[in-house]
Design a protein around this motif. Sequence first.
Motif, PDB file in Angstrom:
ATOM      1  N   ILE A 152     -79.877  46.575  35.494  1.00 36.24           N
ATOM      2  CA  ILE A 152     -78.789  45.884  36.177  1.00 36.24           C
ATOM      3  C   ILE A 152     -79.236  44.450  36.431  1.00 36.24           C
ATOM      4  N   ILE A 153     -78.429  43.509  35.993  1.00 38.92           N
ATOM      5  CA  ILE A 153     -78.757  42.092  36.100  1.00 38.92           C
ATOM      6  C   ILE A 153     -77.824  41.440  37.112  1.00 38.92           C
ATOM      7  N   GLY A 154     -78.406  40.780  38.088  1.00 39.82           N
ATOM      8  CA  GLY A 154     -77.624  40.109  39.121  1.00 39.82           C
ATOM      9  C   GLY A 154     -78.167  38.731  39.414  1.00 39.82           C
ATOM     10  N   ASP A 155     -77.515  38.021  40.329  1.00 40.12           N
ATOM     11  CA  ASP A 155     -77.971  36.687  40.686  1.00 40.12           C
ATOM     12  C   ASP A 155     -79.004  36.770  41.810  1.00 40.12           C
ATOM     13  N   ILE A 176     -82.919  43.257  37.544  1.00 33.11           N
ATOM     14  CA  ILE A 176     -83.379  41.948  37.089  1.00 33.11           C
ATOM     15  C   ILE A 176     -82.580  40.875  37.812  1.00 33.11           C
ATOM     16  N   ALA A 177     -83.260  40.054  38.600  1.00 31.51           N
ATOM     17  CA  ALA A 177     -82.594  38.985  39.362  1.00 31.51           C
ATOM     18  C   ALA A 177     -83.595  37.863  39.605  1.00 31.51           C
ATOM     19  N   PRO A 178     -83.180  36.619  39.452  1.00 32.11           N
ATOM     20  CA  PRO A 178     -84.095  35.497  39.729  1.00 32.11           C
ATOM     21  C   PRO A 178     -84.463  35.441  41.205  1.00 32.11           C
ATOM     22  N   HIS A 179     -85.638  34.932  41.497  1.00 32.47           N
ATOM     23  CA  HIS A 179     -86.107  34.863  42.873  1.00 32.47           C
ATOM     24  C   HIS A 179     -85.425  33.737  43.638  1.00 32.47           C
ATOM     25  N   LEU A 194     -86.168  38.078  32.484  1.00 38.04           N
ATOM     26  CA  LEU A 194     -85.212  37.154  33.086  1.00 38.04           C
ATOM     27  C   LEU A 194     -84.389  36.403  32.044  1.00 38.04           C
ATOM     28  N   ARG A 195     -84.803  36.455  30.805  1.00 33.76           N
ATOM     29  CA  ARG A 195     -84.005  35.814  29.759  1.00 33.76           C
ATOM     30  C   ARG A 195     -82.624  36.458  29.639  1.00 33.76           C
ATOM     31  N   ARG A 196     -82.543  37.719  30.050  1.00 32.22           N
ATOM     32  CA  ARG A 196     -81.249  38.403  30.002  1.00 32.22           C
ATOM     33  C   ARG A 196     -80.248  37.811  30.997  1.00 32.22           C
ATOM     34  N   TYR A 197     -80.772  37.089  31.988  1.00 31.42           N
ATOM     35  CA  TYR A 197     -79.909  36.529  33.034  1.00 31.42           C
ATOM     36  C   TYR A 197     -78.904  35.537  32.454  1.00 31.42           C
ATOM     37  N   LYS A 198     -79.240  34.916  31.341  1.00 26.39           N
ATOM     38  CA  LYS A 198     -78.338  33.916  30.770  1.00 26.39           C
ATOM     39  C   LYS A 198     -77.041  34.541  30.255  1.00 26.39           C
TER      40      LYS A 198
END
Length: 243
Positions: A152-155, A176-179, A194-198
């Motif tokens: 699960i990818i979030g902000d 997965i979320a940026p700090h 974190l590349r998936r965040y894009k």
Amino acid sequence: IIVSLTPLKDPRGRKPRDPREVMNGILWILRAGAPWKDLPQRYPPYQTCHRWFQQWVRDGIFQRIAQELVDDLYERGQIDIREAFIEVASHRQKKGLAVGKTKRGKGTKIMAIADAAGFPVSAHIESASPHEVKLVEATIDSGFTQYAPDRIIGDKAYDSDGLDEQLLDERGIDVIAPHRKKRRKQSTQDGRKLRRYKRRWKVERLFAWLQNFRRLVVRWEYHADNFLGFVQLGCAIILLRLF
């Protein structure tokens, strides 16, 4: 599902309406965002449509529609939940309405999870007060599929070591979320993941699609379940684009 439903009995003893005609009236309300009393005369009376809508909400019909669509698409390989995106949107609501206690204004949050292509696989609503981290599990449990996503990818709002450990240990889900900038502990996220965040723009596009249904822009329903029913119906219409 709607066509096969047993029509509701009319309290006045009249012949029941065709469920398809009633559904068309409900869809008009969803798209136009107008009050029920403004329903055009080409549809069944607004009292009938509103009564059927509330009964279908109580029966969980709109949840079932979304679930059957997702199950069918999953079997066809058109829904990919190995990678999912989570997002929240706050919506204004009519004065006097609230979902529980709130400290952040009188609003309603719509939580949604989108699959790898940006199509809805879960929808949940809550008051404006709880933080997004506290709503993740409830959103997962409100999913339209029995399968849990692998990731699960979030902000930055989902940057929580407790949430990461809990979902990974109990459900096998990798968050997965940026700090956040003012984070006290050292980094715990792998830069490669974190590349998936894009690709998180896909869930933002999902909310843009939902905003096209004007009934979801502002919450006018007194009962939270009715508003959730409209959200689920909007998700079902978006899923129909894949057929």
